[in-house]
Write a protein that holds these residues in place. Structure first.
Motif, PDB file in Angstrom:
ATOM      1  N   GLY A   1       0.934  -1.138  -0.027  1.00  0.00           N
ATOM      2  CA  GLY A   1      -0.216   0.083  -0.035  1.00  0.00           C
ATOM      3  C   GLY A   1       0.888   1.374   0.213  1.00  0.00           C
ATOM      4  O   GLY A   1       1.591   1.777  -1.050  1.00  0.00           O
ATOM      5  N   GLY A   2       1.102   1.874   1.318  1.00  0.00           N
ATOM      6  CA  GLY A   2       1.643   3.135   1.339  1.00  0.00           C
ATOM      7  C   GLY A   2       0.946   4.442   0.902  1.00  0.00           C
ATOM      8  O   GLY A   2      -0.204   4.312   0.549  1.00  0.00           O
ATOM      9  N   ASP A   3       1.593   5.436   1.435  1.00  0.00           N
ATOM     10  CA  ASP A   3       0.920   6.639   1.222  1.00  0.00           C
ATOM     11  C   ASP A   3       0.699   7.196   0.002  1.00  0.00           C
ATOM     12  O   ASP A   3       1.398   6.848  -1.136  1.00  0.00           O
ATOM     13  CB  ASP A   3       1.589   7.738   2.126  1.00  0.00           C
ATOM     14  CG  ASP A   3       1.384   7.695   3.458  1.00  0.00           C
ATOM     15  OD1 ASP A   3       0.633   6.947   4.093  1.00  0.00           O
ATOM     16  OD2 ASP A   3       2.522   8.139   4.246  1.00  0.00           O
ATOM     17  N   LEU A   4      -0.566   7.938  -0.474  1.00  0.00           N
ATOM     18  CA  LEU A   4      -0.699   8.439  -1.700  1.00  0.00           C
ATOM     19  C   LEU A   4       0.334   9.611  -2.143  1.00  0.00           C
ATOM     20  O   LEU A   4       0.757  10.281  -1.067  1.00  0.00           O
ATOM     21  CB  LEU A   4      -1.997   8.602  -1.886  1.00  0.00           C
ATOM     22  CG  LEU A   4      -3.106   7.607  -2.014  1.00  0.00           C
ATOM     23  CD1 LEU A   4      -4.486   8.127  -2.334  1.00  0.00           C
ATOM     24  CD2 LEU A   4      -2.810   6.386  -3.051  1.00  0.00           C
ATOM     25  N   GLY A   5       0.570  10.077  -3.228  1.00  0.00           N
ATOM     26  CA  GLY A   5       1.234  11.231  -3.366  1.00  0.00           C
ATOM     27  C   GLY A   5       0.323  12.293  -3.086  1.00  0.00           C
ATOM     28  O   GLY A   5      -0.857  12.563  -2.970  1.00  0.00           O
ATOM     29  N   TYR A   6       1.188  13.330  -2.909  1.00  0.00           N
ATOM     30  CA  TYR A   6       0.376  14.536  -2.125  1.00  0.00           C
ATOM     31  C   TYR A   6       0.110  15.704  -2.979  1.00  0.00           C
ATOM     32  O   TYR A   6       0.276  16.878  -2.760  1.00  0.00           O
ATOM     33  CB  TYR A   6       1.541  15.239  -0.805  1.00  0.00           C
ATOM     34  CG  TYR A   6       0.737  16.107  -0.003  1.00  0.00           C
ATOM     35  CD1 TYR A   6      -0.277  15.832   0.768  1.00  0.00           C
ATOM     36  CD2 TYR A   6       1.123  17.521  -0.117  1.00  0.00           C
ATOM     37  CE1 TYR A   6      -0.780  16.811   1.674  1.00  0.00           C
ATOM     38  CE2 TYR A   6       0.578  18.435   0.825  1.00  0.00           C
ATOM     39  CZ  TYR A   6      -0.410  18.131   1.889  1.00  0.00           C
ATOM     40  OH  TYR A   6      -0.985  18.997   2.492  1.00  0.00           O
ATOM     41  N   LEU A   7      -0.311  15.389  -4.116  1.00  0.00           N
ATOM     42  CA  LEU A   7      -0.584  16.173  -5.471  1.00  0.00           C
ATOM     43  C   LEU A   7      -2.331  16.544  -5.207  1.00  0.00           C
ATOM     44  O   LEU A   7      -3.011  15.580  -5.793  1.00  0.00           O
ATOM     45  CB  LEU A   7      -0.329  15.775  -6.690  1.00  0.00           C
ATOM     46  CG  LEU A   7      -0.438  16.746  -7.758  1.00  0.00           C
ATOM     47  CD1 LEU A   7       0.508  18.100  -7.367  1.00  0.00           C
ATOM     48  CD2 LEU A   7      -0.064  16.339  -8.956  1.00  0.00           C
ATOM     49  N   ASN A   8      -2.681  17.195  -4.419  1.00  0.00           N
ATOM     50  CA  ASN A   8      -4.184  17.206  -3.970  1.00  0.00           C
ATOM     51  C   ASN A   8      -4.646  18.371  -5.157  1.00  0.00           C
ATOM     52  O   ASN A   8      -3.905  18.903  -6.023  1.00  0.00           O
ATOM     53  CB  ASN A   8      -4.414  17.714  -2.676  1.00  0.00           C
ATOM     54  CG  ASN A   8      -3.812  19.110  -2.324  1.00  0.00           C
ATOM     55  OD1 ASN A   8      -3.558  20.025  -3.289  1.00  0.00           O
ATOM     56  ND2 ASN A   8      -3.198  19.113  -1.363  1.00  0.00           N
TER      57      ASN A   8
END
Length: 735
Positions: free
Chosen positions: A232-239
């Motif tokens: 999994g892991g965190d998503l990229g922080y491009l909101n």
């Protein structure tokens, strides 16, 4: 007296001269023999293969000269191998392709001793890989359970005498076809990269330098921390707020980290203060680390330490457009992956660094290369990039992070795919598979080498999906009435102008009715498949009879009209990478139980469209069968349920998008059921809840995405005033 002294000195000098000459002759002969052997080996004239059988690429007279040594005892053969220059290994000279004739299969040596936590994560990825085999004789790649990840002698995870342990492996064979992993090599003060125990094995290494890597043979992987997520892991922080132009944040360039006061890596970080201005460029370092730093501190240390404490690292990271990634003691740095996740464009100051997976990832679209010797040019470089270029690079940061680096699973699976590409060159992925959405892992090259064969590339390549669909009807009930539900579905779908053919999957204990009892006025081919329809997973098998891009999957008792089928297909043509259909379900987070829950309640939100009446691209059938772990397919078989949930998980994981629900008749609405524990429906529901939990655990995150979008026949692309009656049957059906 003087004569005697002169005579003694002359005699001594002559003796020393003769002695030196004899030593020179002996050394020269030995050196010449070794050089002849090395030269012939390095030029590919002698190659050792499995079980001591030599295969020469250039047959000549030298084979006869050295055949006695090569075919001698194991001790002699090992001695010969240590003489060759292993750093010149390439796939053509140090890899046995014959072992890979049966496909890309991996043999993992059984674990015998405990390993470090990071290496345990790597082994866990291999253990659930779809390439794993328990038979070493059919293996193409071998991976030792011996922990070679940390070879810094000062580390608590250091494993001594790795060379002897590797050589004792039953299939070692000088390291051929073995894959070794390493993050840390060498120690204070030089941090040497050299790992001589690898011999002819391929090395997967962090902080790899361009001077050391054996191109086309070794693999450069990222330096990841011990707490890097397994899956999994965190998503990229491009909101959404930052995914626009101009794509600038509060700080232009930022860094926060250690400042080495001496030794390797100290020059670069000690110079950062020259471009720090505490406004748009914030570069913070601290001397306060390691033992005895006070004894080495310089005049700037106290001031740097105070400034360092004023900023929160994560706030600085997520509010910066560019992130400086200077080298540490080694070429790699944890800052690299942290910058990618934050979609903060990495500015590299690490001369000679071979970036991870540079064989397949186009890093020119992701990073800015600085020069450690030209630090003062860095502000000019980042100021020169346009807003459109910055946004494109930040989007690419998110793509490569989420596809290849966000978890240990993705890192190691990327390693395996890179190695597989080298072995099976007919399946080499083109660059756009790796560097465009959705990334290479869910684009299997075995499927096709034509871009428009995949659902992801219609837009970028200006193609459109085919104008027909294949209906796949899943039948589980014997035909006992004159007008069974199955026949009603066949007649309904055959009236569609877009239906190419119908495939009936007969999953029933009794044989299907004879051909003369099937409807004869359908006007389209109907193929009834009975062979190998023993598993519910057969519903999503990539049958060769499916020749259209679109697959319309239907239950035998589904209540749809021909207009509804046509409408769904029309919507799918606009969204060919989604599941488009009618029945929907959702999931939600239960705070009390601290887990995801499955729900069949009728709500405004949905996250799944069930395949009892849905259309999707046929590639997802291939992906379902060939990409998913056998453990997941076995779970579906075990409960004879959840195949539609797993397909939704798979498509959402591949596309990062929600399905599309269509407005449906009231007959399709299901009220919330109040069931007792002993009812079969309750067991069915509980199985789906168990499946949901197991699927989330396998993927390492929840890939399903909620949506409130519903497309209606009167509103979808139609001028309401004059096209309102296009789908007449839907409006005339009584509720």
């Amino acid at each position: 007296m003087q004569f005697k002294k002169r005579f003694t000195l002359i005699s001594l000098f002559g003796t020393l001269t003769i002695f030196a000459y004899l030593i020179y002759i002996r050394f020269h002969d030995s050196f010449s023999k070794d050089r002849v052997l090395r030269d012939n080996v390095n030029y590919g004239k002698i190659t050792i293969h499995n079980e001591g059988n030599p295969r020469s690429f250039l047959l000549d007279d030298f084979e006869g000269i050295f055949s006695a040594d090569l075919h001698g005892s194991p001790a002699n053969r090992s001695q010969w191998e240590t003489r060759q220059d292993w750093r010149k290994c390439r796939m053509e000279t140090c890899f046995d392709f014959d072992r890979c004739k049966n496909g890309f299969k991996i043999y993992l040596y059984p674990r015998q001793v405990p390993v470090s936590a990071p290496y345990a994560k790597i082994l866990s990825v291999i253990e659930k890989s779809r390439y794993l085999t328990a038979n070493p004789m059919e293996a193409c790649i071998f991976i030792p359970s011996i922990d070679t990840l940390d070879q810094d002698v000062l580390s608590k995870d250091y494993v001594p005498e790795v060379d002897k342990k590797l050589q004792s492996l039953p299939f070692w064979n000088g390291g051929r076809n073995h894959l070794l992993f390493n993050q840390y090599s060498g120690t204070w003060p030089d941090y040497s990269e050299e790992l001589k125990f690898i011999e002819q094995a391929m090395l997967v290494k962090s902080s790899m330098s361009i001077d050391w890597i054996r191109y086309g043979f070794d693999v450069s992987m990222p330096l990841f921390p011990k707490d890097h997520p397994q899956s999994g892991g965190d998503l990229g922080y491009l909101n959404n707020a930052s995914n626009s132009i101009p794509s600038l944040r509060h700080y232009l360039l930022a860094f926060k980290g250690k400042r080495y006061l001496n030794g390797i890596g100290s020059d670069t970080r000690n110079s950062l203060y020259h471009i720090h201005n505490a406004k748009d460029i914030v570069l913070l370092t601290t001397c306060k680390h390691g033992k005895g730093w006070e004894k080495l501190m310089d005049d700037r240390c106290l001031q740097d330490n105070d400034e360092y404490e004023k900023y929160d690292y994560k706030k600085l990271l997520y509010n910066s457009t560019f992130c400086l990634v200077p080298r540490g003691r080694r070429l790699g740095s944890f800052r690299f992956l942290e910058s990618l996740q934050a979609t903060c464009i990495p500015v590299l100051l690490s001369n000679g660094y071979e970036l991870p997976f540079s064989e397949v990832i186009d890093w020119n679209k992701v990073v800015v290369w600085g020069d450690e010797r030209l630090l003062l040019q860095v502000p000019v470089m980042v100021h020169s990039l346009s807003d459109t270029k910055i946004l494109a690079m930040r989007q690419q940061c998110q793509l490569v992070w989420e596809s290849y680096f966000s978890s240990v699973d993705k890192i190691i699976n990327t390693v395996l795919e890179v190695v597989k590409n080298r072995i099976h060159k007919n399946l080499v992925r083109p660059s756009y598979h790796w560097n465009t959405v959705p990334g290479a892992h869910v684009v299997l090259p075995e499927w096709s080498d034509i871009p428009n064969s995949y659902p992801f590339y219609y837009g970028p390549f200006g193609e459109k999906p085919s104008e027909k669909f294949t209906a796949v009807v899943y039948a589980t009930t014997p035909v006992t009435t004159a007008t069974p539900a199955l026949f009603r579905v066949l007649k309904m779908v055959s009236k569609s102008q877009y239906c190419h053919k119908v495939i009936v999957l007969w999953h029933c204990d009794i044989p299907p009715p004879p051909s003369h009892k099937w409807p004869t006025d359908l006007g389209i081919p109907v193929r009834v498949k009975t062979r190998d329809i023993k598993s519910i997973n057969a519903r999503f098998y990539p049958y060769k009879e499916i020749e259209t891009d679109a697959v319309f999957n239907l239950d035998e008792d589904v209540l749809l009209t021909t207009d509804e089928v046509d409408f769904a297909f029309g919507v799918w043509q606009e969204f060919p990478d989604r599941i488009v259909g009618y029945p929907s379900r959702t999931h939600y987070w239960d705070e009390a139980l601290n887990k995801w829950k499955y729900s069949s309640r009728w709500t405004n939100e949905y996250s799944m469209v069930l395949t009892s009446g849905a259309v999707y691209h046929r590639y997802f059938n291939y992906l379902y069968t060939n990409y998913l772990s056998p453990m997941l397919l076995a779970k579906v078989d075990e409960c004879n349920n959840c195949e539609d949930l797993l397909m939704n998980f798979l498509v959402a994981h591949a596309t990062r998008q929600s399905p599309i629900k269509l407005t449906q008749r009231k007959q399709h609405k299901e009220s919330a059921l109040t069931l007792k524990p002993d009812q079969p429906e309750q067991l069915h529901f509980q199985q789906r809840q168990d499946c949901l939990e197991e699927f989330v655990e396998y993927f390492g995150y929840m890939p399903l995405l909620h949506s409130v979008v519903r497309l209606d026949t009167m509103l979808f692309k139609d001028p309401v005033s004059n096209m309102r009656k296009k789908y007449r049957q839907i409006e005339t059906v009584q509720s």
